[in-house]
Design an enzyme around this catalytic site. Structure first.
Site, PDB file in Angstrom:
ATOM      1  N   ASP A   1      -8.886  -5.187  -5.358  1.00 19.04           N
ATOM      2  CA  ASP A   1      -8.437  -4.032  -4.592  1.00 19.04           C
ATOM      3  C   ASP A   1      -8.933  -2.785  -5.307  1.00 19.04           C
ATOM      4  O   ASP A   1      -8.421  -2.408  -6.355  1.00 19.04           O
ATOM      5  CB  ASP A   1      -6.905  -4.020  -4.491  1.00 19.04           C
ATOM      6  CG  ASP A   1      -6.391  -2.865  -3.650  1.00 19.04           C
ATOM      7  OD1 ASP A   1      -7.216  -2.079  -3.137  1.00 19.04           O
ATOM      8  OD2 ASP A   1      -5.163  -2.754  -3.507  1.00 19.04           O
TER       9      ASP A   1
ATOM     10  N   SER B   6       0.844  -1.188   0.000  1.00 27.77           N
ATOM     11  CA  SER B   6       0.000   0.000   0.000  1.00 27.77           C
ATOM     12  C   SER B   6       0.882   1.243   0.000  1.00 27.77           C
ATOM     13  O   SER B   6       1.658   1.442  -0.932  1.00 27.77           O
ATOM     14  CB  SER B   6      -0.955  -0.042   1.196  1.00 27.77           C
ATOM     15  OG  SER B   6      -1.981   0.915   1.064  1.00 27.77           O
TER      16      SER B   6
ATOM     17  N   HIS C 221      -7.148  -5.834  -1.241  1.00 32.27           N
ATOM     18  CA  HIS C 221      -5.934  -5.142  -0.823  1.00 32.27           C
ATOM     19  C   HIS C 221      -5.067  -6.080   0.013  1.00 32.27           C
ATOM     20  O   HIS C 221      -3.894  -5.810   0.233  1.00 32.27           O
ATOM     21  CB  HIS C 221      -6.338  -3.907  -0.005  1.00 32.27           C
ATOM     22  CG  HIS C 221      -5.299  -2.836   0.087  1.00 32.27           C
ATOM     23  ND1 HIS C 221      -4.721  -2.231  -1.007  1.00 32.27           N
ATOM     24  CD2 HIS C 221      -4.724  -2.238   1.166  1.00 32.27           C
ATOM     25  CE1 HIS C 221      -3.860  -1.319  -0.615  1.00 32.27           C
ATOM     26  NE2 HIS C 221      -3.827  -1.301   0.708  1.00 32.27           N
TER      27      HIS C 221
END
Length: 684
Positions: free
Chosen positions: A627, A544, A659
């Site tokens: 995601d 991320s 994610h």
């Protein structure tokens, strides 16, 4: 806040060592097994505990991975508050979830999908016959039994718009989504015609009442809201719930606390003048107050999480934790309504605190631990039940004596497994960054570490971006497992995360590629000077915002690293803005849309795709197709840039993941590829 005695030893200014014997009884003997991804996937995950009305029995759920079926199985147990008499609670068909106690302490309520959809059932504890008490057409997601035991409130989806098939009945086989407003998807699901509403009905049967009738809004708030966003009043005639009733949903963080009378349906917003996230209401047992958490600044999802008090008589709101510069996580009222117990950061750990209604607080726990995972309190107010975990042990539940701090472990769901694994040394270090600021770091060493040998090193790049690296036993980015594969792990708590005061947390916004990245490089350089670190075996990994850091550093690391791994990383600020779902995030972090002139500097200065011409290091990129926060196209763009330049690179795409890599088999393959990549470039 914990006082640290700072000792200057070159670049490192504090070095506290946590050995295995600090967290494991000294009589314990380990079998010397190296901890692997398969071992991680064999461990149970405990759900939040629920204490019986008499305070004597705890019920908790356990999710157990089944690698062969690529799914999780669930079991439910009870145990005495003294840690004795552990029992398995027999499962109905399709199991039991979200268990709670009925008022008399003789029955439990729970969710079960045996009727075809999730509904609320009750039954005698521990194994009485079941009775279904709701019949929601679209099933039940969350529920609460009223304090008097007479009502159940629950949330369930309600269709509020026509489907495409209803608009075009002659073409019902067409698979089409049509939108005329944002957002069109959230986290991992496409938005549809259904909204989660709050219902109430008598436990003994009767018609359910939609307390949000006609509203194109929902509770709990997506994507992660749950039952903790809804609460009954002690009188059982009012419900507080969290909802985001705003037309520009994707542009702001303005959730509010609403109070609804279950008889009249009259609803009022008690936080209408507060523009940030207001969540998690809890009535005081005496009915005088409603506590809730709040973030002050509109559009900033990582603002300080404050504990607030709403006076039900005067309507006045007080800021209870104004003297504590930490985020508040779990909390619970004392039975006499005079104190609140909560978990909050203390530098790079999460501890248990006590605060009275004047705002005077004290910290009840200490050590290299994370406390939390749901708190319960005994009716006499003498004991808390709270979860605890550290780098080498997943969460288990403990009984904490409030006066005196004595801790007694209640659950031991993973003890027979974790006892097999070779333990490691963990150190807490402070490093000086280029501007003189001190950066906290965790360093984890391989099993049987020998300072006379040289080891490759992983620099761990934290995501969030505002998320502290704490002694958490993470079921994906597990630092213990990384070290167990023969790597030193350097995990810096760089600028831009909580635990060290809100100013430190705020320092990453509009400076993603600035001092936060400098902090990471300073920590890497400091550790690389140690004689046991192989300077030719340095690598950097993250997900991320940590994936962003990998992409950024790939263009700015001056050949420090031999390999990178980026999972679901932000690569291109412009295309990220056009494809993510909560626009308040880039509006705050980057300053606003890329097409506005005043924001152009941010996009030009800090977007990794502007520096791919500097890439020269092997990179592994992984992503999930579901995601929608950092869409998989970000990873595709990065992989294309690497391949087009002839850089050794690989991309792994997980069609069924979000994610996060959540399924057991996908996780094991991901970790296998993870260490194959690092071993190839960083191990001699």
């Amino acid at each position: 806040m914990r006082n640290l005695f700072i000792i200057f030893l070159g670049l490192f200014v504090l070095n506290i060592t946590l050995n295995a014997q600090d967290i494991i009884p000294k009589t314990t003997k380990h079998e010397g097994k190296i901890f692997t991804a398969e071992d991680l996937m064999s461990l149970s995950r405990l759900g939040s505990p629920v204490l019986s009305p008499d305070g004597k029995t705890l019920i908790y759920s356990v999710r157990i991975p089944d690698i062969k079926s690529n799914k999780f199985k669930s079991k439910v147990y009870s145990i005495g508050i003294d840690g004795e008499d552990r029992k398995n609670i027999p499962a109905d068909n399709n199991g039991k979830s979200s268990i709670s106690w009925m008022k008399d302490g003789k029955k439990i309520a729970y969710l079960n999908s045996g009727s075809g959809s999730n509904q609320v059932y009750t039954g005698e504890y521990p194994n009485g016959s079941a009775k279904m008490i709701t019949n929601a057409p679209n099933g039940v997601e969350t529920y609460h039994i009223s304090p008097d035991g007479k009502y159940v409130c629950y949330t369930s989806d309600v269709q509020m718009k026509k489907t495409v098939a209803e608009q075009y009945p002659d073409y019902s086989q067409a698979k089409i989504r049509i939108y005329d407003d944002l957002p069109i998807r959230h986290w991992s699901v496409w938005n549809d015609e259904y909204y989660s509403h709050l219902f109430v009905q008598p436990v003994g049967g009767g018609k359910a009442k939609d307390l949000m009738n006609g509203e194109i809004y929902e509770t709990p708030v997506k994507p992660f809201g749950g039952a903790e966003e809804i609460a009954w009043s002690p009188e059982s005639n009012q419900i507080a719930y969290t909802s985001k009733k705003t037309p520009d949903y994707e542009m702001n963080t303005n959730t509010d606390i609403f109070l609804v009378d279950i008889n009249t349906g009259k609803t009022r917003n008690i936080t209408k003048d507060m523009p940030g996230f207001d969540k998690f209401p809890q009535y005081s047992p005496d009915g005088k107050w409603i506590a809730f958490t709040s973030q002050e600044r509109a559009g900033f999802e990582s603002d300080k999480i404050r504990l607030m008090l709403y006076n039900r008589q005067s309507g006045k709101i007080e800021y209870l934790t104004k003297n504590l510069d930490q985020w508040v996580y779990d909390y619970i009222w004392s039975p006499d309504s005079k104190n609140i117990y909560f978990t909050a950061g203390d530098n790079a750990t999460i501890q248990v605190y006590k605060i009275d209604l004047s705002g005077k607080y004290e910290m009840l726990t200490k050590g290299f631990y994370n406390y939390g995972g749901g708190m319960q309190i005994t009716p006499d107010g003498n004991y808390l039940v709270v979860g605890r975990q550290d780098f080498q042990h997943p969460i288990e539940y403990f009984r904490l004596k409030i006066n005196g701090g004595e801790l007694v472990q209640l659950t031991k769901e993973n003890f027979s497994r974790t006892i097999k694994y070779e333990k490691i040394k963990v150190e807490e270090k402070w490093v000086e960054s280029t501007d003189g600021k001190k950066v906290h770091c965790w360093v984890l060493y391989p099993p049987n570490f020998d300072p006379n040998k040289k080891y490759p090193m992983i620099t761990y790049l934290q995501g969030g971006p505002q998320s502290t690296i704490t002694p958490r036993f993470h079921f994906r980015w597990n630092h213990y497992m990384m070290a167990s594969q023969g790597y030193i792990v350097m995990a810096p708590n760089r600028r831009g995360l909580p635990g060290f005061g809100q100013d430190w947390n705020d320092a990453i916004s509009k400076d993603w590629g600035g001092m936060p990245m400098t902090d990471i490089l300073a920590a890497t350089d400091a550790m690389a000077k140690e004689p046991y670190v192989d300077k030719d075996g340095l690598c950097a990994v993250g997900a991320s915002a940590g994936g962003y850091a990998a992409f950024w550093l790939a263009g700015h690391h001056d050949n420090r690293f031999k390999a990178f791994i980026a999972h679901c990383g932000v690569f291109n600020f412009e295309s990220m803005y056009g494809s993510t779902e909560e626009l308040w995030f880039p509006n705050w972090e980057y300053g606003g849309p890329y097409w506005e002139k005043e924001n152009r500097e941010q996009y030009e200065k800090f977007s990794p795709h502007k520096y791919v011409q500097n890439w020269n290091t092997p990179i592994l990129i992984t992503t999930g197709e579901y995601d929608f926060r950092v869409p998989y196209t970000q990873s595709l763009e990065a992989f294309t840039a690497a391949q087009a330049q002839g850089i050794d690179s690989k991309i792994i795409i997980f069609p069924n993941e979000t994610h996060f890599i959540a399924h057991p088999q996908e996780f094991i393959i991901w970790n296998t590829e993870f260490f194959k990549w690092l071993d190839k470039y960083c191990k001699k």
